[in-house]
Design an enzyme around this catalytic site. Structure first.
Site, short mmCIF file in Angstrom:
data_model
loop_
_atom_site.label_atom_id
_atom_site.label_comp_id
_atom_site.label_asym_id
_atom_site.label_seq_id
_atom_site.Cartn_x
_atom_site.Cartn_y
_atom_site.Cartn_z
N LYS A 175 9.61 19.41 12.67
CA LYS A 175 9.16 20.75 12.30
C LYS A 175 9.56 21.75 13.38
O LYS A 175 9.03 21.73 14.48
CB LYS A 175 7.63 20.80 12.14
N ALA A 231 -1.91 24.56 22.34
CA ALA A 231 -1.64 23.68 21.19
C ALA A 231 -1.57 22.23 21.65
O ALA A 231 -2.07 21.32 20.97
CB ALA A 231 -0.34 24.09 20.51
N GLU A 249 5.39 18.44 26.20
CA GLU A 249 6.10 19.30 27.16
C GLU A 249 5.51 20.69 26.98
O GLU A 249 5.77 21.35 25.98
CB GLU A 249 7.59 19.32 26.85
N CYS A 283 10.05 27.66 29.90
CA CYS A 283 8.83 27.01 30.39
C CYS A 283 8.89 26.78 31.89
O CYS A 283 7.88 26.82 32.57
CB CYS A 283 8.61 25.70 29.65
N GLU A 382 0.63 31.79 31.97
CA GLU A 382 2.04 31.84 31.58
C GLU A 382 2.30 33.12 30.78
O GLU A 382 1.64 33.35 29.76
CB GLU A 382 2.38 30.62 30.74
P1 NAD Z 1 3.23 27.12 20.27
O1 NAD Z 1 2.42 26.06 20.91
O2 NAD Z 1 2.52 28.27 19.66
O3 NAD Z 1 4.11 26.50 19.08
C1 NAD Z 1 5.02 25.44 19.32
C2 NAD Z 1 5.21 24.67 18.03
O4 NAD Z 1 4.01 23.99 17.71
C3 NAD Z 1 5.52 25.52 16.81
O5 NAD Z 1 6.40 24.78 15.98
C4 NAD Z 1 4.15 25.71 16.16
O6 NAD Z 1 4.23 25.97 14.78
C5 NAD Z 1 3.50 24.38 16.44
N1 NAD Z 1 2.05 24.38 16.61
C6 NAD Z 1 1.27 25.36 17.13
N2 NAD Z 1 -0.02 24.94 17.20
C7 NAD Z 1 -0.03 23.66 16.74
C8 NAD Z 1 -1.05 22.67 16.59
N3 NAD Z 1 -2.32 22.91 16.92
N4 NAD Z 1 -0.71 21.46 16.11
C9 NAD Z 1 0.57 21.18 15.79
N5 NAD Z 1 1.59 22.08 15.90
C10 NAD Z 1 1.28 23.30 16.39
O7 NAD Z 1 4.29 27.57 21.35
P2 NAD Z 1 5.43 28.67 21.20
O8 NAD Z 1 4.80 29.99 21.39
O9 NAD Z 1 6.24 28.41 19.98
O10 NAD Z 1 6.37 28.30 22.44
C11 NAD Z 1 6.16 28.76 23.72
C12 NAD Z 1 5.47 27.70 24.56
O11 NAD Z 1 6.27 26.51 24.61
C13 NAD Z 1 5.31 28.14 25.98
O12 NAD Z 1 4.01 27.85 26.42
C14 NAD Z 1 6.33 27.29 26.74
O13 NAD Z 1 6.03 27.07 28.08
C15 NAD Z 1 6.34 26.04 25.95
N6 NAD Z 1 7.60 25.30 26.18
C16 NAD Z 1 7.57 24.19 26.97
C17 NAD Z 1 8.74 23.50 27.26
C18 NAD Z 1 8.72 22.28 28.13
O14 NAD Z 1 9.67 21.51 28.06
N7 NAD Z 1 7.70 22.06 28.93
C19 NAD Z 1 9.95 23.94 26.71
C20 NAD Z 1 9.94 25.06 25.91
C21 NAD Z 1 8.75 25.74 25.65
#
Ligand code: NAD
Length: 484
Positions: A175, A231, A249, A283, A382
């Protein structure tokens, strides 16, 4: 318009039962550029059942690693023939400047090939002579994987999640993020065309609710999630209850420690990438910059000049070096941190608003805050935007204490001319990854975090291992002859 009416489930493109749709909005024009299904509970259920059935029937996992790698190599080749189209799509859906997308997409395919190479060089069975008997330790695929990605590197994160899971013999329900779901359709098409058996790879699109439904489904054996810490915490709770395997991650608040002997040009090259690459939507970003009191003014002025050197604008213009933020929501979030920083007494040394002439699109100026204290929200939370928070320190011990005083532990960096001090700082800062005199994302080494930055490691050989379970088979002598 990129309109997708169907999802890949059980090897077929099927219309979802859910009638809900998600509009994909270009962050540079604010126009709707695509639409995908917002998969509901029944759609998720069908996808997981298809993956479960493919895994249990075992056609894919019965193949050798090399046979699977050959199929996946073919999928990567097919994607390689569409690099320009994919790069344009990523620029349209997330605003990544075209000059960067043109490098990132082939780079992601190379990373996919790297995973195939690693998996093929990794024995999946090992004989151990123990006091009791000969034991075979075999690696078996973990099962059905729910793979959930964010929007900040849609294509490369998808490849890094999907290829290691598939090459080990797992089935996947993938997804993508609702902001950037379009490029995943290229991947699904390529995997199908290359000959990945029906049900082994399934694509569903949707938002948070779709993700949560997928994670909660009893047919899932492992969740591989990249996204926010909030999340990740929900997912961890959910998976803990029934022992689903978990790879998280999550977010970061990484500190770059600049020592008093650092070369200014090297430091600014590293900080330009570390603070502002991908409009700061990284990130591992160096969102805290720790400067020595003895050279504070000099380094601050150089960082301000670095921020001001970015060409912010239309991501399709080859001269652009910084595109917009991904969405209005993200722009508002970054804006709220700019307000919070001002309210808490930090000083905006440059940036802090919308770039002149770029009122349309989700643009924010590259921003440097000075006078930041590590207790302020802009130093603890963040931001995920082009915002560097500068903190002053007097001693090395103080700098390391500030770097470690964080809920996160994803990445960190040191800039110095002294290798001894570089090694010391690298060892004393508590993070999953660290860079010396640069900002490095290394897909051939483990990447991941400690503390609230997650659990497990993506990339490197460890990314492949993460999709295996170990099984011990205690053998009698005649059976041992069949294992090698
Ligand atoms: P997000 O957590 O809002 O969403 C990420 C994904 O998870 C999306 O596909 C979303 O639809 C889904 N999602 C959201 N809540 C969920 C839940 N409760 N259960 C299952 N799926 C869920 O994050 P975002 O705003 O899309 O991305 C930014 C975040 O991602 C930042 O915090 C960033 O640091 C992190 N990130 C981490 C890494 C890493 O490798 N550590 C890499 C890239 C991004």
């Amino acid at each position: 318009m990129n309109v997708h009416e169907e999802l890949l489930v059980g090897g077929e493109w099927r219309k979802p039962t859910s009638e809900a749709r998600i509009d994909v909005v270009s962050p540079s024009t604010e126009e709707v550029i695509g639409q995908v299904p917002d998969a509901g509970t029944e759609d998720v259920d069908m996808a997981v059942r298809a993956a479960r059935s493919a895994f249990d029937q075992g056609v894919w996992r019965a193949m050798s690693v090399t046979e699977r790698a050959d199929v996946l190599e073919q999928a990567l080749r097919l994607l390689g023939s569409r690099i320009d189209e994919i790069a344009r799509l990523v620029t349209s859906e997330m605003g990544l400047p075209t000059s960067i997308a043109g490098v990132q997409i082939p780079g992601a395919l190379d990373t996919g090939r790297y995973f195939l190479h690693v998996a093929q060089g990794d024995p999946v069975s090992e004989l151990r002579q123990t006091q009791m008997c000969t034991a075979a330790v075999v690696k078996e695929p973990v099962g059905v994987v729910a793979s959930i990605a964010p929007w900040n590197g849609p294509f490369n994160l998808a490849i890094s999640k999907i290829i290691p899971a598939l090459v080990t013999g797992c089935s996947v329900v993938y997804k993508p993020a609702p902001e950037t779901p379009l490029d995943a359709f290229f991947i699904a098409e390529a995997l199908s065309k290359a000959g990945v058996p029906a049900g082994v790879f399934n694509l569903i699109t949707g938002g948070r609710q779709t993700g949560a439904t997928l994670v909660a489904h009893p047919g899932i054996d492992k969740v591989s999630f990249t996204g926010s810490t909030a999340a990740g915490r929900d997912i961890g709770r959910q998976c803990g209850g029934n022992f689903k395997r978990l790879q998280l991650e999550l977010g970061g608040k990484s500190a770059a420690i600049v020592l008093d002997d650092a070369d200014i040009a090297t430091t600014m090259t590293g900080l330009a990438m570390g603070c502002f690459f991908n409009t700061g939507q990284v990130c591992a970003a160096f969102s805290r910059v720790l400067l020595p009191a003895s050279r504070y003014d000099e380094f601050t002025a150089a960082l301000v000049a670095t921020a001001e050197s970015f060409v912010v604008g239309d991501p399709f213009d080859p001269a652009t070096t910084m595109g917009p933020l991904v969405s209005a929501r993200q722009r508002n979030r970054v804006q709220s941190y700019l307000d919070a920083g001002r309210d808490e007494g930090a000083v905006i040394a440059t940036g802090g608003g919308t770039p002149p002439g770029l009122e349309k699109g989700f643009y924010i100026q590259p921003t440097v805050f000075t006078g930041v204290d590590n207790s302020m929200r802009i130093a603890r939370e963040e931001i995920f935007g082009p915002v560097a928070s500068v903190l002053r320190y007097d001693s090395l011990d103080e700098a390391i204490a500030i770097a470690n005083d964080s809920d996160y532990g994803l990445h960190g960096g040191v800039f110095t001319a002294d290798p001894q001090r570089a090694a010391e700082v690298a060892r004393r800062v508590r993070t999953g990854t660290f860079s010396v005199n640069a900002f490095v994302y290394n897909s051939e080494a483990p990447f991941g975090g400690v503390k609230n930055s997650g659990i497990g490691r993506d990339t490197g050989p460890e990314a492949v291992q993460a999709y295996y379970e170990l099984k011990t088979i205690n053998l009698d002598a005649p059976t041992a002859a069949l294992f090698s």
